[in-house]
Design a protein around this motif. Sequence first.
Motif, short mmCIF file in Angstrom:
data_model
loop_
_atom_site.label_atom_id
_atom_site.label_comp_id
_atom_site.label_asym_id
_atom_site.label_seq_id
_atom_site.Cartn_x
_atom_site.Cartn_y
_atom_site.Cartn_z
N ASP A 128 36.73 21.59 18.44
CA ASP A 128 35.84 21.02 19.43
C ASP A 128 35.34 19.68 18.91
OD1 ASP A 128 35.62 23.04 21.55
OD2 ASP A 128 34.72 24.29 19.99
N THR A 151 38.57 19.35 23.39
CA THR A 151 38.84 20.60 22.68
C THR A 151 40.33 20.74 22.43
OG1 THR A 151 38.49 23.01 22.74
CG2 THR A 151 39.05 21.94 24.80
N TYR A 194 30.80 11.04 16.62
CA TYR A 194 31.49 12.27 17.00
C TYR A 194 31.59 13.20 15.80
CZ TYR A 194 32.76 9.46 21.01
OH TYR A 194 32.69 8.65 22.11
N SER A 234 42.21 25.21 16.74
CA SER A 234 41.00 25.52 17.49
C SER A 234 39.92 24.53 17.07
CB SER A 234 40.55 26.96 17.22
OG SER A 234 39.35 27.24 17.90
N CYS A 250 43.24 23.73 21.59
CA CYS A 250 43.46 25.18 21.58
C CYS A 250 44.96 25.46 21.59
CB CYS A 250 42.78 25.85 22.77
SG CYS A 250 43.32 25.23 24.38
N ARG A 293 27.03 16.72 23.20
CA ARG A 293 27.85 17.31 24.25
C ARG A 293 29.32 17.36 23.82
NH1 ARG A 293 26.70 12.21 24.72
NH2 ARG A 293 28.11 10.67 25.61
N ARG A 294 30.02 18.39 24.30
CA ARG A 294 31.44 18.54 24.00
C ARG A 294 32.23 17.56 24.86
NH1 ARG A 294 31.77 23.42 24.90
NH2 ARG A 294 31.92 24.35 22.84
N PHE A 297 32.41 16.89 19.53
CA PHE A 297 31.09 16.71 20.14
C PHE A 297 30.66 15.26 19.98
CE2 PHE A 297 31.28 21.18 18.96
CZ PHE A 297 30.80 21.81 20.09
N VAL A 315 33.56 16.78 14.57
CA VAL A 315 34.69 17.65 14.84
C VAL A 315 34.46 18.98 14.14
CG1 VAL A 315 37.20 17.87 14.81
CG2 VAL A 315 36.16 15.60 14.88
N GLU A 316 34.55 20.07 14.90
CA GLU A 316 34.28 21.40 14.36
C GLU A 316 35.43 22.34 14.69
OE1 GLU A 316 30.55 22.75 15.85
OE2 GLU A 316 29.41 21.08 14.98
N GLY A 317 35.59 23.37 13.85
CA GLY A 317 36.59 24.38 14.13
C GLY A 317 37.60 24.52 13.01
#
Length: 219
Positions: free
Chosen positions: A163, A180, A151, A161, A182, A176-177, A165, A153-155
Motif C-alpha cells: 500500500d 496498492t 509517500y 502486497s 496485490c 490517504r491510500r 500512502f 510504502v507499507e506491506g
Amino acid sequence: MTKVHPNGAAAASAAPAVAPAAVAEENGEAVSLTVWRRSLLFNGKGFTVFDCKGNLVYRVETYGGGSPREVVLMDADGQGLLTIRRKKLSLADEWLIYDGDATASPSAAAPPKRFTARRHVSLRPTRCLAHLSPPRRQSCADAGAAPSCRYDVEGSYAGRSLDVFASSVSGGEQRRRVATVCQKEAAVGPDVFRLVVLPGFDPPLAMAVVILLDQMNAS
C-alpha cells in the motif's frame, strides 16, 4: 496458462498516441495495471506493464546481473518518463527519482528531481518499507503533482502486497491510500501482479515505487 499480455505485440509495434492509463486518470477513474516482471527484449531484465485491455503502457529494460544503479521507466514508445538512480556514497540506502530519462545525456545537467527515496530502518517489526520525500517544502496541491507530498510504502514486496500512502509534508492533511499492489486472481506466479492506482495519483510514479521496492529487495 493465463495470458499475461494479450495485446503486447501489437502495442509494441504501434502504441496509441494517448496511453489508456492517462485517459483513465483524466476521467477520475482508478487505473488497474498488470505488471510482468520481465523485459520484452531477449536476455533482458526489467518490467512490462499492461492496462486492463492488454495494451502495453510502460516498460523497463535492464541488462546484466545484480541491481543496476540507474533504471529508466519508459512509455510504450520508449520515451523516458522517470529515472530511478541509486545515490552514491550515502550512509543510508537512498535513491533519487528524476523526471524524464536522466541517462540520455550524461554530460548535461540532471533533470528536475522529483523525490528522494529511503529504505525504512527500524529495530522493531513494522510494515513500513520505504519513504519518498520531495526535494523542497511546498503546499500540497494534489497527490498526482507530487512535489508537495511525501509517500510511505507499507506491506510486503515479496508477497506482492503493498500500500502506498500520501500525506502533506506540512502535516495539514490526513494520510490517504493512493496505490496498492496485490497478487493476480489467477495463480500465475510472483512475477505477474496487479498495480491499482487510485484517482489523483500519477501512474508512472506508482510504477516507480514498484521499481524502487524491487531495487531495495535486490540490494
